[in-house]
Design an enzyme around this catalytic site. Structure first.
Site, PDB file in Angstrom:
ATOM      1  N   GLU A   1       8.714  -6.861 -10.723  1.00 25.03           N
ATOM      2  CA  GLU A   1       7.521  -7.560 -10.273  1.00 25.03           C
ATOM      3  C   GLU A   1       7.657  -9.064 -10.520  1.00 25.03           C
ATOM      4  OE1 GLU A   1       3.897  -5.700 -11.563  1.00 25.03           O
ATOM      5  OE2 GLU A   1       4.181  -4.190  -9.996  1.00 25.03           O
TER       6      GLU A   1
ATOM      7  N   GLY B   1       0.843  -1.189   0.000  1.00 24.45           N
ATOM      8  CA  GLY B   1       0.000   0.000   0.000  1.00 24.45           C
ATOM      9  C   GLY B   1       0.877   1.237   0.000  1.00 24.45           C
TER      10      GLY B   1
ATOM     11  N   HIS C   1       8.542  -3.111  -7.382  1.00 20.16           N
ATOM     12  CA  HIS C   1       7.875  -2.791  -8.653  1.00 20.16           C
ATOM     13  C   HIS C   1       8.844  -2.125  -9.629  1.00 20.16           C
ATOM     14  CE1 HIS C   1       3.988  -3.326  -6.490  1.00 20.16           C
ATOM     15  NE2 HIS C   1       4.530  -2.570  -5.561  1.00 20.16           N
TER      16      HIS C   1
ATOM     17  N   SER D   1       5.720  -5.277  -1.283  1.00 22.14           N
ATOM     18  CA  SER D   1       5.655  -3.874  -1.665  1.00 22.14           C
ATOM     19  C   SER D   1       6.046  -2.984  -0.472  1.00 22.14           C
ATOM     20  CB  SER D   1       4.268  -3.547  -2.210  1.00 22.14           C
ATOM     21  OG  SER D   1       4.251  -2.287  -2.824  1.00 22.14           O
ATOM     22  N   ALA D   2       5.117  -2.208   0.079  1.00 28.05           N
ATOM     23  CA  ALA D   2       5.448  -1.368   1.234  1.00 28.05           C
ATOM     24  C   ALA D   2       5.959  -2.203   2.403  1.00 28.05           C
ATOM     25  CB  ALA D   2       4.221  -0.572   1.667  1.00 28.05           C
TER      26      ALA D   2
END
Length: 253
Positions: free
Chosen positions: A211, A102, A171, A134-135
């Site tokens: 990714e 997020g 990413h 991700s985060a």
């Protein structure tokens, strides 16, 4: 320490966490996680899940992840730390800690707000497995400085868990000159922005995680998982592409 740091949760057109399931299954098996293991989720990057503003979106996010962990991994003892009355105690009781993706700025702001950075850091350094995507991978680094996210909130500090001595850019996207030319893109590429970071932070390396890739940190050994190469940036040196399923410890430590 045992860390699984995933670039992204979902590939385009696939179910949630589908591409990463093989990595998650292997990690769970390696760390003896089962239906009796307490999984503690950090939902703080989820600002607008299902278009619900925080903190209501935390419930939605936790349920989304809980469902996958229960149905696909058999990990049914799942609690989100946002709902815990004693958050530090909940962290200390975890058999595995999971950081979702997020907005990294919001994730870090909430972690500092609730005083959880030290609690999570201590737990993981003392052997509690950690999974992030991700985060959730960003915050395993020394700082949030190589996130791609918009600074929607000002954290008390950019300092993160510092579980690894390098930065991650999840990413990671390679420049495509022919496409950029076609759409007349005049902005900076991801590599240009990371070089800006390195110009100011010349002592640290950056892992560009494309990714559908992940880094598995297993007691000091770092392995690149997934089907794509990783690119490593270091100040004053040419970027290095590393093959998948390789021991990448020497490139990052």
């Amino acid at each position: 320490m045992n860390l699984l740091l995933i670039s992204n949760s979902t590939n385009y057109g696939e179910p949630y966490l589908a591409w990463a399931m093989t990595q998650l299954e292997s990690f769970a098996e390696k760390n003896n996680l089962n239906e009796k293991s307490k999984i503690v989720f950090l939902p703080f990057a989820g600002v607008n899940i299902n278009e619900k503003p925080y903190p209501q979106s935390y419930d939605e996010y936790a349920e989304k992840v809980r469902k996958v962990f229960a149905e696909k991994l058999g990990l049914t003892d799942f609690v989100s730390v946002h709902a815990a009355a004693d958050k530090n105690k909940t962290i200390s009781e975890a058999d595995c800690i999971v950081g979702g993706g997020g907005n990294t700025f919001h994730f870090v702001a909430e972690m500092h707000k609730f005083g959880l950075m030290e609690a999570v850091r201590n737990a993981v350094k003392n052997g509690t497995p950690y999974i992030g995507w991700s985060a959730g991978s960003n915050i395993a680094c020394p700082t949030l400085c190589t996130t791609n996210d918009m600074p929607i909130i000002q954290p008390a500090s950019f300092e993160c868990l510092n579980l690894v001595p390098f930065q991650i850019n999840p990413h990671y996207i390679d420049p495509h000159p022919e496409i950029d030319k076609m759409i007349k893109h005049g902005g900076e590429t991801r590599q240009v922005r990371l070089n800006e970071y390195l110009a100011v932070n010349q002592h640290i390396k950056v892992a560009g995680l494309r990714e559908a890739t992940a880094l598995w940190v297993d007691n000091g050994k770092i392995t690149l998982r997934g089907g794509k190469k990783m690119i490593v940036f270091q100040y004053g040196k040419e970027p290095v592409d590393v093959e998948p399923n390789a021991d990448v410890t020497k490139y990052l430590m």
